[in-house]
Design a protein around this motif. Structure first.
Motif, mmCIF file in Angstrom:
data_model
loop_
_atom_site.group_PDB
_atom_site.id
_atom_site.type_symbol
_atom_site.label_atom_id
_atom_site.label_comp_id
_atom_site.label_asym_id
_atom_site.label_seq_id
_atom_site.Cartn_x
_atom_site.Cartn_y
_atom_site.Cartn_z
ATOM 1 N N LYS A 53 43.047 -34.907 16.749
ATOM 2 C CA LYS A 53 44.181 -34.570 16.771
ATOM 3 C C LYS A 53 45.198 -34.617 15.433
ATOM 4 N N HIS A 54 45.041 -35.652 14.862
ATOM 5 C CA HIS A 54 45.900 -36.185 13.801
ATOM 6 C C HIS A 54 45.524 -35.232 12.483
ATOM 7 N N ILE A 55 44.212 -35.085 12.523
ATOM 8 C CA ILE A 55 43.853 -34.050 11.424
ATOM 9 C C ILE A 55 43.939 -32.490 11.454
ATOM 10 N N GLY A 56 44.057 -32.116 13.090
ATOM 11 C CA GLY A 56 44.030 -30.870 13.454
ATOM 12 C C GLY A 56 43.087 -30.194 13.960
ATOM 13 N N LEU A 57 42.119 -30.608 14.235
ATOM 14 C CA LEU A 57 40.719 -30.126 15.027
ATOM 15 C C LEU A 57 40.734 -29.903 16.511
ATOM 16 N N MET A 58 41.650 -30.604 17.193
ATOM 17 C CA MET A 58 41.307 -30.587 18.515
ATOM 18 C C MET A 58 41.806 -29.388 19.264
#
Length: 147
Positions: A53-58
């Motif tokens: 979620k933090h890196i933007g993949l979820m």
């Protein structure tokens, strides 16, 4: 402490930038008063999802119409110290190596005293939802792991 995926422990440990806080639940402990060994894998899953979620993949993976999903290919956990009820943990996650459609993730958990309680690693593969075959990371996705 010596896990086969760690060459130089200090260098390895210093490379973690992301962590997710977690408090040990009563349901996580066994009759001996320590966290059941299988629960640490779920702690790794929790931190992995927070990391993604933090890196933007979820958001892409959670799209019901999306073509790509992540699957865990393998997981390893090395226990260092017992973990008890109501302890506060920080579960650290980092990408160790990125391949065509997979990423090797490493984990380190520390208790409130800053002591390492477990380390771990696991391979996650991005697959096509319909075919079940590995789907290569885009250049953008690869850059998210490095950033």
């Amino acid at each position: 402490m010596r896990a086969n995926y760690i060459e130089d422990f200090d260098t390895w440990a210093e490379a973690f930038k992301f962590s997710a806080p977690l408090t040990v639940r009563f349901s996580d402990i066994d009759l001996y008063g320590i966290v059941n060994n299988a629960i640490t894998i779920s702690y790794m899953e929790f931190a992995r999802i927070e990391y993604f979620k933090h890196i933007g993949l979820m958001s892409d993976w959670m799209n019901p119409k999306g073509e790509k999903i992540p699957v865990v290919a393998d997981v390893q956990c090395d226990y260092v110290k017992p973990i008890t009820y109501d302890e506060n943990l920080d579960i650290f996650v980092k990408s160790n190596s990125i391949r065509n459609s997979s990423v090797d993730l490493h984990y380190m958990a520390k208790n409130g005293n800053g002591e390492i309680v477990f380390t771990g690693r696991g391979t996650l593969v991005q697959i096509n939802r319909k075919s079940g075959k590995g789907t290569p990371w885009s250049e953008k996705e690869k850059s998210l792991f490095v950033g």
